[in-house]
Enzyme design. Structure first.
Site, mmCIF file in Angstrom:
data_model
loop_
_atom_site.group_PDB
_atom_site.id
_atom_site.type_symbol
_atom_site.label_atom_id
_atom_site.label_comp_id
_atom_site.label_asym_id
_atom_site.label_seq_id
_atom_site.Cartn_x
_atom_site.Cartn_y
_atom_site.Cartn_z
ATOM 1 N N MET A 217 13.503 23.985 2.424
ATOM 2 C CA MET A 217 12.669 23.525 1.531
ATOM 3 C C MET A 217 13.750 22.500 0.622
ATOM 4 O O MET A 217 13.271 21.412 0.471
ATOM 5 C CB MET A 217 11.833 24.421 0.779
ATOM 6 N N LYS B 100 1.066 -1.271 -0.108
ATOM 7 C CA LYS B 100 0.124 0.069 -0.004
ATOM 8 C C LYS B 100 0.918 1.233 0.036
ATOM 9 O O LYS B 100 2.086 1.150 0.284
ATOM 10 C CB LYS B 100 -0.850 -0.170 1.312
ATOM 11 N N TYR C 33 17.486 29.289 8.599
ATOM 12 C CA TYR C 33 16.347 30.190 9.076
ATOM 13 C C TYR C 33 16.042 30.032 10.849
ATOM 14 O O TYR C 33 16.260 29.144 11.354
ATOM 15 C CB TYR C 33 15.130 29.319 8.437
ATOM 16 N N ARG D 219 -10.844 0.206 15.058
ATOM 17 C CA ARG D 219 -10.509 0.845 13.653
ATOM 18 C C ARG D 219 -11.488 0.336 12.875
ATOM 19 O O ARG D 219 -12.569 1.169 12.428
ATOM 20 C CB ARG D 219 -9.096 0.920 13.215
HETATM 21 C C1 LIG Z 1 -0.583 -1.548 6.897
HETATM 22 C C2 LIG Z 1 -1.132 -2.805 7.281
HETATM 23 C C3 LIG Z 1 -0.270 -3.977 7.616
HETATM 24 C C4 LIG Z 1 1.260 -3.784 7.600
HETATM 25 O O1 LIG Z 1 1.788 -3.398 8.850
HETATM 26 P P1 LIG Z 1 3.356 -3.365 9.166
HETATM 27 O O2 LIG Z 1 3.133 -2.611 10.451
HETATM 28 O O3 LIG Z 1 3.667 -2.069 8.079
HETATM 29 O O4 LIG Z 1 3.775 -4.617 9.090
HETATM 30 C C5 LIG Z 1 -0.708 -5.136 7.951
HETATM 31 N N1 LIG Z 1 -2.142 -5.314 8.010
HETATM 32 C C6 LIG Z 1 -2.992 -4.436 7.839
HETATM 33 C C7 LIG Z 1 -4.418 -4.464 7.963
HETATM 34 C C8 LIG Z 1 -2.343 -3.213 7.270
HETATM 35 O O5 LIG Z 1 -3.246 -2.145 7.058
#
Ligand SMILES: *Cc1c(COP(=O)(O)O)cnc(C)c1O
Length: 387
Positions: free
Chosen positions: A315, A39, A267, A135
């Site tokens: 930046m 992802k 800065y 969640r």
């Molecule tokens: C992102 C995600 C993972 C991977 O988690 P990591 O901590 O990066 O290994 C696994 N399961 C779900 C449902 C996720 O959203």
């Protein structure tokens, strides 16, 4: 000439980390299959690059966007692809069916949509239960309705492949064991009234759980950050876990300032020299994805040697201390994170986690694949990972 900044993505290291995830998961006693979690553009590493690197070794790929899943299919990825949040609309469902995508189902609305879609073929389902993360996921009182929907699905006389899934909230935390145990108990209790569930495959573990609680590695595991060489733990570094860095953010020193004690840098003048100081200016700033909130003193590698940043990140540039690195000067290579400079250390200094550094790599930074592995060794890797 483009700016000298560049991110190298080590495909051999990515493959190494994937195979390590599967071997670690096997410590739990079952040969779990591993979704390579790609992802967020493979945590900033490039979706197709990562998927191609894992070629035929990965058991499957997990991500969020249907468009990305379709791109994987179009690139010739034939393994299962799992949508971690499932589908959002009825139109999505047609695409899932057409491209053979597996879906997470985390709410009754999705089941309703699936039931009404009357697809010729049901996508494989990961039914997500909320065991305490709060969640996504179904809760106990929704399970009877969920089971009724599943039983009534027109496609293939029921769900075409059903896996149960949940997600741990504290697998990465020190002392997270109690929470894991509590979530596992709750997960089991939710299934008390569903005897057939005992025969279904289960997916629980993310990177942290695979590494620390291999007993939670059941039929499928879901490694993400560990694939990219990041440690999920604040107290255990990636190298000691056997992980290799995948992304190395490189740049060079593009200017040098010799300043006297009492002079300031950058800065806000937040760095004040306490001695005559050689200041190296690095071609990398927050518009490249380097965190602006990384304070002066954040570690950085110049010419293969560690030093630290000075003052605020701008930046397009940041400053570092070359006073004790007399050989370093304009043109010296810099590693912001990656090989020789663990991203986790930079992330900790900046008050974040390596996940965020990787994902925030800016589009303007050119990314190059290195460490390409031939298909032959990829097959060897597959055999190795299966042991
Ligand atoms: C992102 C995600 C993972 C991977 O988690 P990591 O901590 O990066 O290994 C696994 N399961 C779900 C449902 C996720 O959203």
């Amino acid at each position: 000439m483009p700016r000298p900044i560049q991110a190298d993505v080590d495909l051999a290291a990515l493959r190494h980390n994937y195979l390590l995830a599967r071997r670690r998961a096997a410590r739990g006693g079952t040969a779990a299959r591993a979704w390579a979690v790609v992802k967020a553009n493979a945590y900033g590493h490039g979706l197709l690059r990562a998927a191609t690197a894992l070629g035929d070794v990965a058991d499957g790929f997990a991500l969020l966007d249907i468009d990305e899943a379709v791109r994987l299919r179009q690139a010739g990825i034939h393994q299962p692809i799992l949508l971690l949040e499932g589908f959002f609309t009825a139109a999505d469902l047609a695409a899932c069916s057409e491209h053979g995508l597996s879906v997470v189902i985390h709410c009754l609305d999705q089941l309703q949509m699936l039931r009404q879609a009357r697809l010729p073929r049901c996508p494989p389902i990961h039914l997500k239960l909320n065991s305490g993360m709060n969640r996504l996921g179904l809760v106990a009182r929704q399970l009877p309705a969920a089971r009724e929907h599943l039983a009534a699905l027109a496609c293939a006389g029921g769900a075409g492949g059903l896996t149960l899934m949940t997600h741990f909230a504290e697998a990465d935390a020190d002392g997270g064991e109690a929470c894991i145990r509590w979530q596992l108990e709750r997960f089991a209790r939710m299934l008390d009234d569903w005897p057939q569930a005992a025969a279904l495959p289960v997916s629980l573990a993310n990177s942290a759980a695979i590494l620390r609680y291999p007993a939670t590695a059941r039929d499928w595991v879901r490694p993400g950050i560990m694939l990219y060489g990041g440690s999920p733990f604040a107290t255990e570094d990636a190298a000691s876990l056997g992980l290799r860095p995948v992304m190395t953010l490189r740049s060079t020193i593009l200017a040098l300032q010799e300043i006297a004690a009492g002079e300031r840098v950058g800065y806000g003048g937040t760095f004040v020299a306490t001695r005559p100081t050689r200041v190296g200016i690095v071609a990398c700033g927050y518009a490249d994805g380097y965190p602006r909130h990384a304070p002066g003193g954040t570690p950085i590698v110049v010419g293969g040697q560690r030093t630290q940043t000075l003052g605020r990140v701008s930046m397009d540039m940041l400053a570092c201390d070359l006073t004790d690195l007399p050989a370093a000067g304009v043109g010296s290579p810099v590693v912001l994170w990656g090989e020789g400079m663990p991203a986790d250390e930079v992330a900790t200094a900046a008050g974040t986690i390596s996940y965020e550094l990787f994902c925030a790599l800016a589009r303007r930074v050119p990314v190059r694949s290195v460490g390409e592995v031939a298909q032959e060794s990829s097959r060897a890797g597959r055999a190795e990972g299966r042991e």
